[in-house]
Design an enzyme around this catalytic site. Structure first.
Site, short mmCIF file in Angstrom:
data_model
loop_
_atom_site.label_atom_id
_atom_site.label_comp_id
_atom_site.label_asym_id
_atom_site.label_seq_id
_atom_site.Cartn_x
_atom_site.Cartn_y
_atom_site.Cartn_z
N GLU A 97 41.45 39.02 32.88
CA GLU A 97 42.11 37.78 33.30
C GLU A 97 42.62 36.99 32.08
OE1 GLU A 97 43.38 36.28 35.66
OE2 GLU A 97 43.21 34.12 35.39
N HIS A 103 53.93 34.18 45.52
CA HIS A 103 53.91 34.59 44.10
C HIS A 103 54.98 35.65 43.88
CE1 HIS A 103 52.59 35.05 40.14
NE2 HIS A 103 51.34 35.39 40.29
N HIS A 124 45.68 38.44 30.62
CA HIS A 124 46.86 38.14 31.44
C HIS A 124 47.37 36.74 31.11
CE1 HIS A 124 49.75 38.17 34.57
NE2 HIS A 124 49.15 37.30 35.33
#
Ligand code: HEM
Length: 305
Positions: A57, A130, A60
């Site tokens: 995460e 998204h 990213h």
């Protein structure tokens, strides 16, 4: 090609890589790797003693932060290199706008905890939104690079049937993408073995997966017929290359989708499927821009005898 144009294509390519890494975060269930903290990671600027999920995460966030900076640099460069009212400036402004909304959607996912093992309808809506934002962002970065490489600007008004047909193709492709995002969520929740935590919603998400391939196959006919008609109405070497290339890759993607289902959507296959989607989308955007910028073929006058 100018140095700015090269930079714009590089920004586009880098953004595609960041999108793939985002899908990897979802597919590995790492979206909560930084807790429900944003922009900090578990309340820290640089996580100490991170787990694998945190590393995925956090990386990213770092890579998408760089994508943000690249788009910002493209905006500043566009304003320095191009005169007032130049179309490249507009492309760069819209790219930046949708990069900001992309970051907000990403932050929203984390702050509202619509990540990792969350099984909810709200999460499905966030996933679809998204993807929609990602497509619009790619559209404007692609147009910026295309215009900077000499692609002609086109009027939006007075395009008649051609305008409606190109808009239809972009809309339908977005619909496939959004339905794919919901399908991907269903598969992820299945892999993470969390459907039972909210069985009613979980089972509905699994049942919804059938709509994505059905839409993709149905829309194949629209793409084949309408894109061919557009190529013939407003012919140019670029339109032919992109139109034929798009349709061939689209058919290959149908096969890959089938393989995806057969293999039960392993992570690597999800990434390949998404990469091909992004390439298809970029090709379609340039195809539409080329068609809209080309004058219609003059029809030969009827011969009188
Ligand atoms: C050319 C048409 C197609 C396009 C543009 C497309 C696009 C997409 C997109 C954007 C996703 C979401 C990826 C993500 O968020 O990670 C997705 C997921 C998925 N698609 Fe497709 N798709 C197409 C055709 C198909 C077909 C025909 C099938 C099945 C027969 C299929 C099966 C799947 C499956 C199982 C997933 C969930 C797993 C994953 O994320 O890869 N797709 N698709």
């Amino acid at each position: 090609m100018t140095r700015f144009a090269k930079f714009a294509w590089l920004t586009l390519g880098y953004n595609v890589l960041v999108i793939l890494w985002g899908a990897f975060v979802r597919a590995t269930g790492s979206g909560a790797g930084c807790g429900s903290h944003w922009p900090t990671c578990n309340g820290q600027i640089i996580p100490r003693d991170p787990s694998v999920e945190t590393l995925i995460e956090f990386s990213h966030r770092l890579t998408s932060g760089l994508a943000f900076l690249l788009v910002l640099a493209m905006l500043i460069w566009a304003f320095r290199a191009y005169p007032r009212k130049h179309i490249v400036r507009l492309g760069a402004v819209l790219s930046t706008f949708f990069m900001i909304t992309e970051a907000l959607v990403g932050a929203g996912l984390v702050l509202f905890e619509r990540v990792a093992t969350d099984v909810s309808y709200a999460r499905a809506v966030w996933m679809a939104a998204h993807l929609l934002n990602t497509f619009i962002l790619l559209l404007f970065i692609t147009l910026t690079a295309w215009w900077a490489s000499g692609g002609a600007r086109f009027p939006l008004r007075g395009q008649g049937w051609t305008g409606a047909a190109t808009l239809g193709a972009l809309f339908l492709m977005t619909l496939i993408g959004m339905s794919g995002a919901v399908t991907a969520l269903g598969d992820t929740l299945l892999h993470l073995d969390v459907i039972h935590t909210n069985p009613v919603v979980g089972e509905t998400l699994l049942a919804l997966r059938i709509y994505h391939p059905t839409l993709a196959v149905g829309i194949a006919f629209y793409m084949l017929v309408v894109l061919t008609r557009l190529m013939l109405d407003r012919p140019s070497p670029t339109a032919f290359r992109l139109g034929i290339g798009f349709n061939l890759l689209y058919v290959a993607q149908l096969g890959l989708g089938l393989l995806n289902v057969w293999l039960k959507a392993p992570v690597w296959m999800q990434l390949v499927h998404l990469l091909i989607t992004d390439i298809l989308w970029i090709m379609l955007v340039i195809f539409c821009a080329t068609i809209l910028a080309t004058r219609p073929q003059e029809k030969p006058a009827p011969v009188r005898v």
